[in-house]
Write a protein that holds these residues in place. Sequence first.
Motif, PDB file in Angstrom:
ATOM      1  N   THR A 135       0.685  -1.153   0.139  1.00 15.47           N
ATOM      2  CA  THR A 135       0.072   0.158   0.071  1.00 15.47           C
ATOM      3  C   THR A 135       0.989   1.132   0.077  1.00 15.47           C
ATOM      4  N   LEU A 136       2.179   1.140   0.317  1.00 15.53           N
ATOM      5  CA  LEU A 136       3.191   2.374   0.438  1.00 15.53           C
ATOM      6  C   LEU A 136       3.370   2.802  -1.086  1.00 15.53           C
ATOM      7  N   GLY A 226     -16.296  -0.752  -4.086  1.00 17.13           N
ATOM      8  CA  GLY A 226     -16.580  -1.289  -5.538  1.00 17.13           C
ATOM      9  C   GLY A 226     -15.543  -2.131  -6.040  1.00 17.13           C
ATOM     10  N   GLY A 227     -15.851  -3.371  -6.521  1.00 16.15           N
ATOM     11  CA  GLY A 227     -15.100  -4.065  -7.048  1.00 16.15           C
ATOM     12  C   GLY A 227     -14.199  -4.893  -6.345  1.00 16.15           C
ATOM     13  N   LEU A 228     -14.320  -4.914  -5.041  1.00 15.98           N
ATOM     14  CA  LEU A 228     -13.598  -5.753  -4.050  1.00 15.98           C
ATOM     15  C   LEU A 228     -14.134  -7.212  -3.771  1.00 15.98           C
ATOM     16  N   ARG A 229     -15.506  -7.276  -3.874  1.00 10.03           N
ATOM     17  CA  ARG A 229     -16.155  -8.701  -3.845  1.00 10.03           C
ATOM     18  C   ARG A 229     -15.471  -9.684  -5.094  1.00 10.03           C
ATOM     19  N   PRO A 230     -15.557  -9.085  -6.335  1.00 16.67           N
ATOM     20  CA  PRO A 230     -15.022  -9.865  -7.224  1.00 16.67           C
ATOM     21  C   PRO A 230     -13.662 -10.335  -7.090  1.00 16.67           C
ATOM     22  N   LEU A 231     -12.934  -9.291  -6.534  1.00 16.90           N
ATOM     23  CA  LEU A 231     -11.467  -9.683  -6.357  1.00 16.90           C
ATOM     24  C   LEU A 231     -11.371 -10.801  -5.387  1.00 16.90           C
ATOM     25  N   LEU A 232     -12.136 -10.537  -4.224  1.00 13.79           N
ATOM     26  CA  LEU A 232     -12.093 -11.795  -3.163  1.00 13.79           C
ATOM     27  C   LEU A 232     -12.446 -13.231  -3.758  1.00 13.79           C
ATOM     28  N   VAL A 233     -13.523 -13.236  -4.383  1.00  7.71           N
ATOM     29  CA  VAL A 233     -14.019 -14.380  -4.979  1.00  7.71           C
ATOM     30  C   VAL A 233     -12.923 -15.156  -6.041  1.00  7.71           C
ATOM     31  N   ARG A 341      -4.869   0.894  -7.736  1.00  8.78           N
ATOM     32  CA  ARG A 341      -5.689   2.171  -8.206  1.00  8.78           C
ATOM     33  C   ARG A 341      -7.183   2.079  -7.943  1.00  8.78           C
ATOM     34  N   ARG A 342      -7.584   0.844  -7.594  1.00  5.24           N
ATOM     35  CA  ARG A 342      -9.406   0.847  -7.294  1.00  5.24           C
ATOM     36  C   ARG A 342      -9.484   1.194  -5.899  1.00  5.24           C
ATOM     37  N   ILE A 343      -8.718   0.881  -4.864  1.00  3.10           N
ATOM     38  CA  ILE A 343      -9.083   0.797  -3.425  1.00  3.10           C
ATOM     39  C   ILE A 343      -8.908   2.107  -2.861  1.00  3.10           C
ATOM     40  N   PRO A 344      -9.496   2.545  -2.214  1.00  2.00           N
ATOM     41  CA  PRO A 344      -9.237   3.954  -1.439  1.00  2.00           C
ATOM     42  C   PRO A 344      -8.133   3.948  -0.561  1.00  2.00           C
ATOM     43  N   GLU A 345      -7.315   4.935  -0.624  1.00  2.00           N
ATOM     44  CA  GLU A 345      -6.027   4.766   0.320  1.00  2.00           C
ATOM     45  C   GLU A 345      -6.385   4.571   1.479  1.00  2.00           C
ATOM     46  N   ARG A 346      -7.234   4.867   2.296  1.00  2.00           N
ATOM     47  CA  ARG A 346      -7.563   4.878   3.554  1.00  2.00           C
ATOM     48  C   ARG A 346      -7.721   3.301   4.075  1.00  2.00           C
ATOM     49  N   ILE A 347      -8.106   2.471   3.139  1.00  7.14           N
ATOM     50  CA  ILE A 347      -8.362   0.988   3.346  1.00  7.14           C
ATOM     51  C   ILE A 347      -7.556   0.256   2.643  1.00  7.14           C
ATOM     52  N   THR A 406     -15.230   2.025 -11.548  1.00 10.11           N
ATOM     53  CA  THR A 406     -16.181   3.294 -10.940  1.00 10.11           C
ATOM     54  C   THR A 406     -15.343   3.906  -9.794  1.00 10.11           C
ATOM     55  N   ALA A 407     -15.657   5.025  -9.298  1.00  7.56           N
ATOM     56  CA  ALA A 407     -15.246   5.468  -8.057  1.00  7.56           C
ATOM     57  C   ALA A 407     -15.460   4.842  -6.986  1.00  7.56           C
ATOM     58  N   ALA A 408     -14.674   3.949  -6.037  1.00  7.06           N
ATOM     59  CA  ALA A 408     -14.900   3.227  -4.969  1.00  7.06           C
ATOM     60  C   ALA A 408     -15.410   3.990  -4.040  1.00  7.06           C
ATOM     61  N   ARG A 409     -16.423   3.301  -3.228  1.00  9.20           N
ATOM     62  CA  ARG A 409     -16.942   4.313  -2.192  1.00  9.20           C
ATOM     63  C   ARG A 409     -15.988   4.063  -0.835  1.00  9.20           C
ATOM     64  N   ASP A 410     -15.569   5.118  -0.169  1.00 12.01           N
ATOM     65  CA  ASP A 410     -14.601   5.064   1.041  1.00 12.01           C
ATOM     66  C   ASP A 410     -15.684   4.824   2.269  1.00 12.01           C
TER      67      ASP A 410
END
Length: 414
Positions: A135-136, A226-233, A341-347, A406-410
Motif C-alpha cells: 500500500t506504500l 466497489g470491485g472488492l467482492r469479485p477480487l475476493l472471489v 488503483r481501485r481501492i481508496p487509500e485509507r483502507i 468506478t469511483a470506489a466508496r470509502d
Amino acid sequence: MNAPRSRHPLTADAEKYRAALSQRGFRALWLAALVSRTGDTLNFVALALFTLAITKSAAAVGTVVLAEGVGLILGALVAQLVVDQISPRPLLISVDMARAVTAALLAAAPSYPTALGVAFVLALGTAVFSPSSSTLVPRLVPGELLLAANGLLWTAGVALQLIAAPLAGVLVANGLVRLVFAVNAATFVGSGLLLLRLPALSRVSTLTIGPWHQLPEAFRLMRMVGGLRPLLVMQALAALSVGATSALLVVLAEKAYLLNPAGYGTWLGAIALGALAGPLALPLLGRVAPERVVPAAYAIRGVGDMGLGLLSQAGAGGALLGLYGINTSSGMVSFQTLIQRRIPERIRGRTFALLDLTWQVGRLVSIGLGALLATLVGIRPVFIVGGLLLIAAAAVGAVGLRAEPTAARDPEGS
C-alpha cells in the motif's frame, strides 16, 4: 530545422523502470526488498533441509510448513489491526527488527522446536509487512510509474531466487547452516536500515474504534468498496486451485510424466525463467486496463493447468510451465496495480491483508483437498479441476470488474 526524433513506445515505457528507481523513497523500498528477499530464499531452503537432516522425517518438514501457514493466516488478521493505523516507516522498520531477532535465535540455537517457532514468527511478520509495503508504493511513485514499480519489486524477488536457492543448498551441504540463518537475520537488519530513508508519511486511516471492532470492519469492506467482492472471489478460487497444483507438481512430474529429480528441477527452472521474463511484457500490458489483464492471466493459467493434466510429453509440460511463469509474474503485477488503483487509500492496506488472508486459508484447504483427490482418483484430475477453478475465477473477474473502474466508496469517508 529537423523535428525531434520520437522514441519507440517500448523504449519510452522501459524508461519508466529507471524513472521509478529515481524516486528516493521507492528506491529505498526496492533495495530493502532486494536484501530481505535474499535472506528469505536462503532461509526457506535451509530451514527445510535442516529440519529434514535433524529429524529424518518428512512429517516434521510438513509441520514446519504448517507452522508457517498458520503464521501467515494469523498475521493477516493482525495486519487488520495495524496496517493503515500506523505510519508506514516505523511499522516496517519495527517488523524488520523483530524478524531479525527471531531469525538470529535459529542461528544461535538451531533445533527442531526453534525451527517451528521461528517459521511461525517470521511468517507472522511477513503477513504484516507485505500489505503495508504494497500500500506504500502508490505513495512513493507517480501513478504513471505504478506498474513499473510493482514490476521492479516482483523481479527483485524472483531474480535472486535463481542465485540464493542453490547457494543455500551448497552452504547447508557443507555444514554452514548456522551461517545461512545468521545471514537471514542480517538481511532484516539491512532492510530496516534502508527503510530509514523512507519519507515520514503519516498513517492513512482515521479510525478510532477498538481492536475488537476493526476485524468486523475489515469484512464490511466487501459491501462498501466497489470491485472488492469479485477480487475476493477470484482470490479464493485461485487459492483453491494453486495451493494443490503447486504443492503436488512434484507428484505430477514423477507419476504422470515419469520425470527423475533432474527433470523436475528442469521444470522448476522453466517456471523461474518465465517468472523472470514476465515483467518484460509489462510495457505492452500497460496499454491494456488491468481489469482485462488480470482475468486473462487467470484464464491462461487455467488452460495451462488443464494441459498439464492432459498431456504426457515432458517437453510440452515444461513449455507450459515456462508460459505459466511469464503469465503469473505479469498477472500478479497487474493484480497488485489494480488494487492500488481501485481501492481508496485509507483502507488499501487492510484490503491487501484481507486478500492475503483469503489466499492463505484457501491455499491450506486446497493442499488438503488436492492430496485427498490425488489419493482417490489420481494426480491428473487435480490439475484439471485446478484449471477449471482458475477459468471460473477469470469469468468472475470478466463479469465483476469493469475496464474503467468506478469511483470506489470509502467506508471511512474522504
